[in-house]
Design an enzyme around this catalytic site. Structure first.
Site, PDB file in Angstrom:
ATOM      1  N   GLN A 313     116.936  34.359  37.604  1.00 25.13           N
ATOM      2  CA  GLN A 313     115.872  33.089  37.482  1.00 25.13           C
ATOM      3  C   GLN A 313     116.395  32.201  38.246  1.00 25.13           C
ATOM      4  O   GLN A 313     115.878  31.488  39.072  1.00 25.13           O
ATOM      5  CB  GLN A 313     115.422  32.852  36.039  1.00 25.13           C
ATOM      6  CG  GLN A 313     114.622  31.440  36.042  1.00 25.13           C
ATOM      7  CD  GLN A 313     113.312  31.810  36.899  1.00 25.13           C
ATOM      8  OE1 GLN A 313     112.834  32.960  36.959  1.00 25.13           O
ATOM      9  NE2 GLN A 313     112.580  30.497  37.284  1.00 25.13           N
ATOM     10  N   GLU A 314     117.650  31.785  38.201  1.00 21.34           N
ATOM     11  CA  GLU A 314     118.382  30.672  38.629  1.00 21.34           C
ATOM     12  C   GLU A 314     118.715  30.788  40.266  1.00 21.34           C
ATOM     13  O   GLU A 314     118.590  29.960  41.056  1.00 21.34           O
ATOM     14  CB  GLU A 314     119.739  30.328  37.847  1.00 21.34           C
ATOM     15  CG  GLU A 314     119.079  29.506  36.643  1.00 21.34           C
ATOM     16  CD  GLU A 314     118.755  28.277  36.569  1.00 21.34           C
ATOM     17  OE1 GLU A 314     118.114  27.851  37.466  1.00 21.34           O
ATOM     18  OE2 GLU A 314     119.170  27.569  35.385  1.00 21.34           O
TER      19      GLU A 314
END
Length: 497
Positions: A313-314
């Site tokens: 996600q990051e």
């Protein structure tokens, strides 16, 4: 009565000396506004609590206006003290009070009315006032189409003055001014169909439109205008001259443009990029870092697949990523977080993963002991994204609404309220982009579900990189439509989103 012969001469000399002393004292100049600021060591600035001006996120204080004025305070060698106004009228009222803030930095437009309330600096940002409407409704194309529409704008704003001028020409135009909302609230009201139209500046719309998919620009209302800082009218020119010199300097050296790019330029959003892309990255990227995830997760007692989902996600498992806000590396750590977690090189994948795992474990450990799994994990993810203070604000809002502050399903309903003035004005930590942690947690749970499925015992280790890996619903020769990604259903022990 007896007098000494020399009394009168001595008295006269004393009176003359006293008079001269008083005259000399009167000639001593009072310190200028700039001198007072430097002597006090504090620059008091009043602003708005909004995405385009000033707010707090997990990285601390931020916002375009905040960063610009913080650099000014640093140039002066003084501490910056930020105060937030309840509304625009309050901002000017506070500035004009004796002993009030000396500078207003809130995306202000110089208008005829405001010239009576303050003096304005050189400009630093050009914006265009825009009429926005809800997609699917009839699109207004000119001011005449505003007749018969429910229009709400910020009380005391330059937009309210624009509408007042239009109403003088077209009396049938009706509008409302509200001091109980901010720009984000107005966009949400249009997005949800609560009002027909509002006016916002182009920079604030660009920053927030991603959160309001139904909002569209109808037309530009007038020419572009320039945002400026304001100082109280009763002050001397010393501070204003220093401000103008500073703004000219940051314009010439590129600092101002870099800030504009950071806050108003194109921002890449890491949302749910599609099951097909995720499957490709499972094969091509994850195997390089899987051992690091497993080692760090074991040390911090975290499921390595959850840690990997956070990493995806990051950064989509890209170790050399650097964002415009300064977070870097596979786990996108801030400089402060990296230092606190013992990370010396954020671009080193192993260190980044170790730091991310340690930080997530720390955040999770800070939560109230009453919060049980699996809610503890989801709330920890939200805190990891938005910061512990804002999460506590949302939990208190949930409790006040009769909901359970220890349940993610209840708290996530409250998080978006942190972007609404009606609610964040009552919280300790103020405005936050409360919708972001909701999407952050949802995305990570989707990735975690897929990782859990593909790493069943028969698919452990290097088999994840097998070219024949199949994710349910994904045809590897034909990417699925991005609007309808298929992911495995949540396992029974995980609450439904």
């Amino acid at each position: 009565m007896f007098f000494r012969p020399d009394f009168r001469p001595r008295c006269a000399k004393w009176l003359i000396a006293t008079g001269l002393f008083l005259m000399l004292g009167a000639c001593v100049e009072k310190p200028t506004t700039l001198e007072r600021v430097k002597e006090d060591g504090v620059l008091r600035v009043i602003t708005r609590n909004s995405p385009a001006t000033y707010f707090q996120d997990r990285n601390g204080e931020t916002g375009f206006e905040y960063e610009l004025v913080k650099r000014f305070a640093d140039d002066l060698g003084v501490e910056l003290k930020i105060e937030t106004a309840d509304n625009l009228d309050d901002l000017f009222d506070q500035m004009n009070k004796p002993g009030g803030p000396v500078l207003g930095a809130a995306g202000l437009i110089e208008t005829s009315k405001r010239k009576q309330q303050a003096r304005f600096s050189h400009s630093y940002l050009e914006v265009t006032p825009q009429v926005v409407y809800r997609n699917g409704q009839s699109r207004p194309t000119d001011p005449g189409d505003l007749v018969g529409k429910r229009i709400v704008v910020l009380k005391g704003s330059a937009h309210a003055e624009q509408l007042a001028a239009l109403k003088a020409q077209t009396p049938a135009i009706e509008y409302e001014e509200s001091d109980a909302v901010e720009v984000v609230d107005l966009l949400r009201m249009v997005d949800e169909g609560q009002i027909d139209l509002t006016l916002v500046d182009s920079n604030e719309l660009a920053m927030n439109q991603v959160y309001f998919p139904n909002v569209r620009v109808a037309f530009d209302l007038g020419e572009a205008r320039e945002q400026r800082w304001a100082v109280a009218p009763g002050e001397d020119n010393s501070l204003l001259n220093e401000i103008n010199a500073y703004l000219d300097k940051v314009e010439k050296n590129g600092t101002l443009q870099r800030l504009k790019d950071r806050y108003y330029g194109h921002v890449d959003v890491l949302g749910y990029v599609g099951a097909y892309t995720f499957a490709q990255h499972l094969q091509e990227r994850l195997p390089k870092y899987e051992k690091h995830f497993q080692t760090s997760a074991k040390k911090e007692q975290v499921d390595w697949r959850l840690l990997a989902a956070i990493g995806y996600q990051e950064s989509m498992w890209q170790p050399a990523v650097t964002s415009k806000t300064g977070v870097r590396g596979l786990m996108m750590l801030t400089q402060n977080t990296a230092q606190a977690m013992g990370v010396t090189n954020r671009l080193d994948a192993r260190q980044s993963i170790q730091g991310g795992a340690k930080y997530f474990a720390y955040v999770k450990d800070q939560l109230d002991d009453k919060i049980q799994e699996p809610d503890r994990t989801w709330l920890a993810l939200a805190s990891y994204n938005i910061g512990g203070g804002h999460l506590e604000d949302a939990r208190k809002l949930a409790e006040n609404e009769g909901l359970n502050p220890n349940k993610w399903l209840d708290v996530k309903k409250m998080l978006p309220r942190l972007a609404q003035k009606k609610w964040y004005s009552k919280t300790r930590y103020g405005y936050a982009r409360g919708g972001e942690p909701v999407h952050f947690v949802a995305n990570i749970r989707r990735y975690y579900d897929i990782l859990t499925w593909v790493t069943q015992p028969q698919l452990e280790g290097s088999q994840v990189a097998d070219g024949n890996l199949h994710v349910p619903g994904v045809d590897k020769t034909q990417p699925p439509a991005p609007t309808a990604p298929v992911v495995p259903a949540s396992s029974p022990e995980k609450p439904a989103l």
